[in-house]
Write a protein that holds these residues in place. Sequence first.
Motif, mmCIF file in Angstrom:
data_model
loop_
_atom_site.group_PDB
_atom_site.id
_atom_site.type_symbol
_atom_site.label_atom_id
_atom_site.label_comp_id
_atom_site.label_asym_id
_atom_site.label_seq_id
_atom_site.Cartn_x
_atom_site.Cartn_y
_atom_site.Cartn_z
ATOM 1 N N UNK A 89 35.378 -33.113 -17.825
ATOM 2 C CA UNK A 89 36.392 -33.925 -16.761
ATOM 3 C C UNK A 89 35.338 -34.098 -15.170
ATOM 4 N N UNK A 90 34.413 -33.626 -14.559
ATOM 5 C CA UNK A 90 33.761 -33.284 -13.388
ATOM 6 C C UNK A 90 32.502 -32.483 -13.537
ATOM 7 N N UNK A 91 31.200 -33.186 -12.746
ATOM 8 C CA UNK A 91 30.220 -32.640 -12.266
ATOM 9 C C UNK A 91 30.166 -31.797 -11.041
ATOM 10 N N UNK A 92 29.229 -31.097 -10.925
ATOM 11 C CA UNK A 92 28.582 -30.933 -9.318
ATOM 12 C C UNK A 92 27.287 -31.421 -9.075
ATOM 13 N N UNK A 93 26.668 -31.286 -8.300
ATOM 14 C CA UNK A 93 25.490 -30.497 -8.472
ATOM 15 C C UNK A 93 24.413 -29.266 -8.366
ATOM 16 N N UNK A 94 23.623 -29.281 -9.254
ATOM 17 C CA UNK A 94 23.576 -27.772 -9.501
ATOM 18 C C UNK A 94 22.486 -27.065 -9.160
ATOM 19 N N UNK A 95 22.711 -25.978 -8.491
ATOM 20 C CA UNK A 95 22.206 -25.009 -7.394
ATOM 21 C C UNK A 95 21.020 -25.640 -7.802
ATOM 22 N N UNK A 96 19.649 -25.557 -6.931
ATOM 23 C CA UNK A 96 18.318 -25.662 -6.649
ATOM 24 C C UNK A 96 17.374 -24.802 -7.555
ATOM 25 N N UNK A 97 17.984 -23.117 -7.516
ATOM 26 C CA UNK A 97 17.661 -22.167 -7.870
ATOM 27 C C UNK A 97 18.349 -22.330 -8.780
ATOM 28 N N UNK A 98 19.137 -21.975 -9.342
ATOM 29 C CA UNK A 98 19.352 -22.674 -11.039
ATOM 30 C C UNK A 98 18.947 -23.453 -12.144
ATOM 31 N N UNK A 99 18.385 -24.709 -11.347
ATOM 32 C CA UNK A 99 17.846 -25.428 -11.539
ATOM 33 C C UNK A 99 15.981 -25.652 -11.547
ATOM 34 N N UNK A 100 15.686 -24.733 -11.231
ATOM 35 C CA UNK A 100 14.761 -24.297 -11.210
ATOM 36 C C UNK A 100 14.371 -23.071 -12.212
ATOM 37 N N UNK A 101 15.255 -22.388 -12.469
ATOM 38 C CA UNK A 101 15.591 -21.881 -13.884
ATOM 39 C C UNK A 101 15.662 -21.844 -14.620
#
Length: 164
Positions: A89-101
Motif C-alpha cells: 500500500x505504501x512505503x516510506x524512506x528507511x531510517x538511515x541507521x536501519x539502512x546501514x545495518x
Amino acid sequence: MARKERGGSVGTPATVALGNAGIAYAVRAYEHDPAAESFGLEAAEALGVEPGRVLKTLLVDTGAGLAVGVVPVDRTLDLKAMASALGVKKVAMADPAAAERSSGYVVGGISPIGQKRALQTVVDSSAHEHETVLVSGGRRGLDLELSPSDLVAVTRAKTGPIAR
C-alpha cells in the motif's frame, strides 16, 4: 564491458559479489568531497558522466521490512510508484541507521550489490536507456560501471518506472 576488476585495494562486498557472479564491471574511483551535498551528483561530475547514468540506492520501509529502490541521481524516488512496484500500500524512506545495518554499507556509499541482507529490489526502467550505468561500489568515492541487465540480474531486481 572491457574488463573485470577484482580484489586488490577496491575489494568491497559489491566487487566480491560481481566477481563471484562472473559479471564484467569497471571500477570508477574519484576523490570524495565530504562537503558535497549530493553524493550521486558529485560522482557524476567527478567521473564526467551524465547524471542519468549514475544510479543511487535508496532503502524504503514497507511496514513489513526494507526494500531497495535504484534511481538516477538527478531524479527522486516516487514512493507511490515504489509501493506499487512492490505490491504494497505504501512505503516510506528507511531510517538511515536501519539502512546501514541492513545493507552493511554507510549512507552515501550504499551499493545495491552485495548487501548484507538480500532485499527485494526495484531498478528504475530508465536504466535500460543506457549501455552501462554506474552504482556505488560500497563506499563513498567508488562507483562500479556495468550493464543495466547485469545490475538487474545480480540484484535479482525487477524494473519499473519508480523515479520522477
